[in-house]
Design a protein around this motif. Structure first.
Motif, mmCIF file in Angstrom:
data_model
loop_
_atom_site.group_PDB
_atom_site.id
_atom_site.type_symbol
_atom_site.label_atom_id
_atom_site.label_comp_id
_atom_site.label_asym_id
_atom_site.label_seq_id
_atom_site.Cartn_x
_atom_site.Cartn_y
_atom_site.Cartn_z
ATOM 1 N N PHE A 196 57.511 -67.857 -6.496
ATOM 2 C CA PHE A 196 58.941 -68.033 -6.271
ATOM 3 C C PHE A 196 59.146 -68.423 -4.804
ATOM 4 N N ARG A 197 60.052 -69.354 -4.567
ATOM 5 C CA ARG A 197 60.330 -69.766 -3.187
ATOM 6 C C ARG A 197 61.065 -68.637 -2.470
ATOM 7 N N THR A 198 60.479 -68.185 -1.372
ATOM 8 C CA THR A 198 61.082 -67.096 -0.609
ATOM 9 C C THR A 198 61.553 -67.547 0.772
ATOM 10 N N MET A 199 61.318 -68.829 1.108
ATOM 11 C CA MET A 199 61.721 -69.358 2.408
ATOM 12 C C MET A 199 62.751 -70.464 2.225
ATOM 13 N N ILE A 200 63.307 -70.883 3.336
ATOM 14 C CA ILE A 200 64.226 -72.015 3.285
ATOM 15 C C ILE A 200 63.449 -73.274 2.926
ATOM 16 N N GLU A 201 64.152 -74.284 2.440
ATOM 17 C CA GLU A 201 63.510 -75.536 2.046
ATOM 18 C C GLU A 201 62.798 -76.160 3.249
ATOM 19 N N ASP A 202 61.596 -76.718 3.009
ATOM 20 C CA ASP A 202 60.790 -77.374 4.052
ATOM 21 C C ASP A 202 60.428 -76.418 5.185
ATOM 22 N N ALA A 203 60.174 -75.166 4.843
ATOM 23 C CA ALA A 203 59.835 -74.178 5.876
ATOM 24 C C ALA A 203 58.516 -74.509 6.571
ATOM 25 N N HIS A 204 57.625 -75.232 5.879
ATOM 26 C CA HIS A 204 56.317 -75.534 6.469
ATOM 27 C C HIS A 204 56.440 -76.410 7.720
ATOM 28 N N ARG A 205 57.550 -77.164 7.827
ATOM 29 C CA ARG A 205 57.732 -78.024 8.995
ATOM 30 C C ARG A 205 58.072 -77.209 10.249
ATOM 31 N N MET A 206 58.474 -75.955 10.054
ATOM 32 C CA MET A 206 58.817 -75.090 11.181
ATOM 33 C C MET A 206 57.650 -74.183 11.576
ATOM 34 N N ARG A 207 56.461 -74.435 11.001
ATOM 35 C CA ARG A 207 55.308 -73.557 11.236
ATOM 36 C C ARG A 207 55.004 -73.422 12.727
ATOM 37 N N GLY A 208 55.065 -74.525 13.454
ATOM 38 C CA GLY A 208 54.763 -74.489 14.879
ATOM 39 C C GLY A 208 55.747 -73.648 15.669
ATOM 40 N N GLU A 209 57.002 -73.597 15.217
ATOM 41 C CA GLU A 209 58.030 -72.855 15.950
ATOM 42 C C GLU A 209 57.873 -71.339 15.816
ATOM 43 N N VAL A 210 57.176 -70.895 14.755
ATOM 44 C CA VAL A 210 57.036 -69.446 14.532
ATOM 45 C C VAL A 210 55.586 -68.981 14.695
ATOM 46 N N ALA A 211 54.709 -69.887 15.155
ATOM 47 C CA ALA A 211 53.288 -69.537 15.276
ATOM 48 C C ALA A 211 53.080 -68.323 16.173
ATOM 49 N N HIS A 212 53.948 -68.150 17.182
ATOM 50 C CA HIS A 212 53.783 -67.034 18.121
ATOM 51 C C HIS A 212 54.065 -65.676 17.477
ATOM 52 N N LEU A 213 54.651 -65.674 16.273
ATOM 53 C CA LEU A 213 54.961 -64.416 15.583
ATOM 54 C C LEU A 213 53.804 -63.900 14.736
ATOM 55 N N ASN A 214 52.732 -64.666 14.658
ATOM 56 C CA ASN A 214 51.594 -64.293 13.799
ATOM 57 C C ASN A 214 51.029 -62.931 14.209
ATOM 58 N N GLU A 215 50.890 -62.026 13.230
ATOM 59 C CA GLU A 215 50.383 -60.678 13.484
ATOM 60 C C GLU A 215 48.947 -60.500 13.013
ATOM 61 N N MET A 216 48.336 -61.569 12.490
ATOM 62 C CA MET A 216 46.995 -61.476 11.932
ATOM 63 C C MET A 216 46.046 -62.322 12.774
ATOM 64 N N ASN A 217 44.881 -61.756 13.098
ATOM 65 C CA ASN A 217 43.868 -62.564 13.761
ATOM 66 C C ASN A 217 43.161 -63.428 12.722
#
Length: 483
Positions: free
Chosen positions: A343-364
């Motif tokens: 099921f889609r849980t993000m806004i449409e075309d969320a993958h294009r914003m991947r670079g903008e949220v990369a700093h939030l990554n909590e997993m190594n």
């Protein structure tokens, strides 16, 4: 004569297993129907259905238990198998058989079978079969330690490999093997060995030794063990043909191949023997059972979850723009590419914003996981918390792309960044849930996640799948570790 004796023993052990399984069947009925209503009337106020209905199920039980015992090779020679492992195999068979019988009872359905009877039957079956195995093993060891029911062994090879095998056999006298001597492959036995076992000849003397026996000894040769280097093994083709011609059982020590995790299996392809090294489960009965459960459970869950699926689809459609389903390429068994559905849980075309949220990554490691992803919609956050967004993956399970239990399917770009040892997690079909899923999910670092997946592959059994599925229920309901 030895082969006929071994065949008779196998038949007797099988008949005792079948008799004890039937005894457990009736004992469980008697305890549940007569004793429990007397001693625990508040929990068990009534007895069971008439025994005639249960007796009709007994042939099915015996067939299931027999198939499982034979598929586990329970009636092959167990001279060198530790008792603990044999008892664990029995417990595994009983657990698997009970699960299979319960699945059949649910699908048919067989409503006369009581859940308490199932538990008692599993308990008594495990207890009686384990006691039977212990009694047989202790009797066999008692007989062998007193010099009876042994097999004579001639070791070809006086080098390090040959001596290691002899030392191993001497450390386990209850295996019932008697060393009759060495056949020299050119090495000299070191000091201290000549007094224990003598060199009875060379490779050229094998025919004489097998046909006429060893001079000064009454024992015939039952088996020959080749413990030589690969180079010398290549030159012994005529010796193997000789042993085949004479009907003598031969074993070859293959400890010159470096394998740490892989299991060694012998296979045959149109008469050509193959020595196989595998790190993945290869028991066909277990794998067929796994696939059968995948199909039955995923189909049933899809049917029962239709109201939830419809509600989630409507909520997604009304609260955000875009399609209801999210489709993404993932890697499955051995790197096969398939389309995963969620099921889609993000806004449409969320993958294009991947670079903008990369700093939030909590997993190594080469994965992106965060609890506070701004791209997630309010409905999507609820779906993720209780893993409802993964319901469409039941269709992937039904199609065969995935299994109910297995390592989570990765993205291709994640696999490209794997270390070499991590890629082995692709050697088993991916699943809806796994050890990582029930061990904290995002609270587990990437290396630990990979090690949990490899642990699952190395120790897999249908029983382990069942345990993980049971642990998944509270993990999903609590939303523990979900993002």
């Amino acid at each position: 004569m030895l082969k006929q004796h071994a065949k008779l023993v196998r038949r007797l052990v099988y008949l005792s297993d079948a008799a004890l399984t039937a005894a457990a069947f009736f004992l469980a009925f008697w305890v549940r129907d007569l004793l429990l209503p007397i001693f625990l009337p508040t929990l068990f106020p009534t007895g069971l259905h008439p025994i005639e209905g249960y007796v009709k199920i007994l042939p099915v039980v015996l067939i299931i238990w027999s198939l499982l015992f034979f598929s586990h090779q329970s009636y092959h020679s167990h001279r060198t198998v530790p008792m603990r492992r044999e008892l664990l195999d029995v417990l595994h068979i009983v657990a698997l058989g009970t699960l299979l019988l319960a699945t059949i009872a649910y699908l048919v359905p067989l409503q006369i079978l009581s859940r308490s009877w199932f538990a008692l039957f599993a308990l008594f079956s495990a207890l009686l079969l384990c006691l039977n195995r212990m009694a047989i093993r202790l009797l066999a060891r008692y007989v062998r330690l007193r010099g009876m029911n042994y097999r004579t062994l001639l070791v070809v090879g006086t080098g390090r490999r040959g001596r290691e095998i002899v030392e191993l056999i001497e450390q386990h006298p209850y295996w019932g093997y008697k060393i009759v001597g060495f056949v020299s492959d050119g090495h000299r036995l070191p000091n201290g060995w000549n007094g224990r076992h003598r060199v009875v000849g060379s490779i050229e003397d094998l025919r004489r030794l097998v046909e006429k026996g060893i001079e000064g000894q009454k024992d015939a040769i039952d088996e020959i063990v080749f413990a030589v280097t690969r180079r010398k093994l290549d030159a012994m083709r005529s010796v193997f043909l000789l042993c085949e011609e004479l009907g003598v059982r031969t074993r070859v020590a293959m400890n010159f191949f470096p394998n740490r995790v892989a299991r060694v299996e012998l296979e045959e392809l149109e008469g050509i023997p193959f020595l196989s090294f595998t790190t993945t489960p290869s028991n066909l009965t277990h794998l067929v059972l796994k696939r059968t459960i995948d199909v039955a459970v995923s189909a049933a869950l899809l049917l029962f979850a239709l109201p939830v699926i419809a509600t989630a689809s409507l909520a997604i459609r009304l609260t955000s723009q875009g399609s209801v389903l999210f489709r993404q390429e993932r890697l499955g068994l051995n790197g096969r590419i398939f389309t995963l559905y969620k099921f889609r849980t993000m806004i449409e075309d969320a993958h294009r914003m991947r670079g903008e949220v990369a700093h939030l990554n909590e997993m190594n490691g080469p994965v992106f996981k965060t609890r506070y992803d701004p791209r997630v919609t309010p409905v999507g956050r609820i779906l993720r918390k209780f893993s409802l967004d993964e319901l469409p993956q039941l269709w992937n399970v039904l199609r065969g792309d995935m299994s109910l239990v297995g390592p989570r399917p990765p993205l291709p770009e994640e696999v490209w960044a794997y270390q070499r040892w991590q890629r082995r997690r692709l050697s088993m079909k991916p699943g809806l849930t796994c050890l990582w899923q029930v061990s904290g999910r995002n609270h587990v670092d990437f290396d630990r996640w990979m090690k949990l997946d490899l642990q699952y592959i190395d120790t897999w059994s249908p029983t382990l799948d069942f345990k993980i599925l049971l642990r998944t229920i509270p993990a999903v309901l609590s939303g523990r570790g979900a993002s």
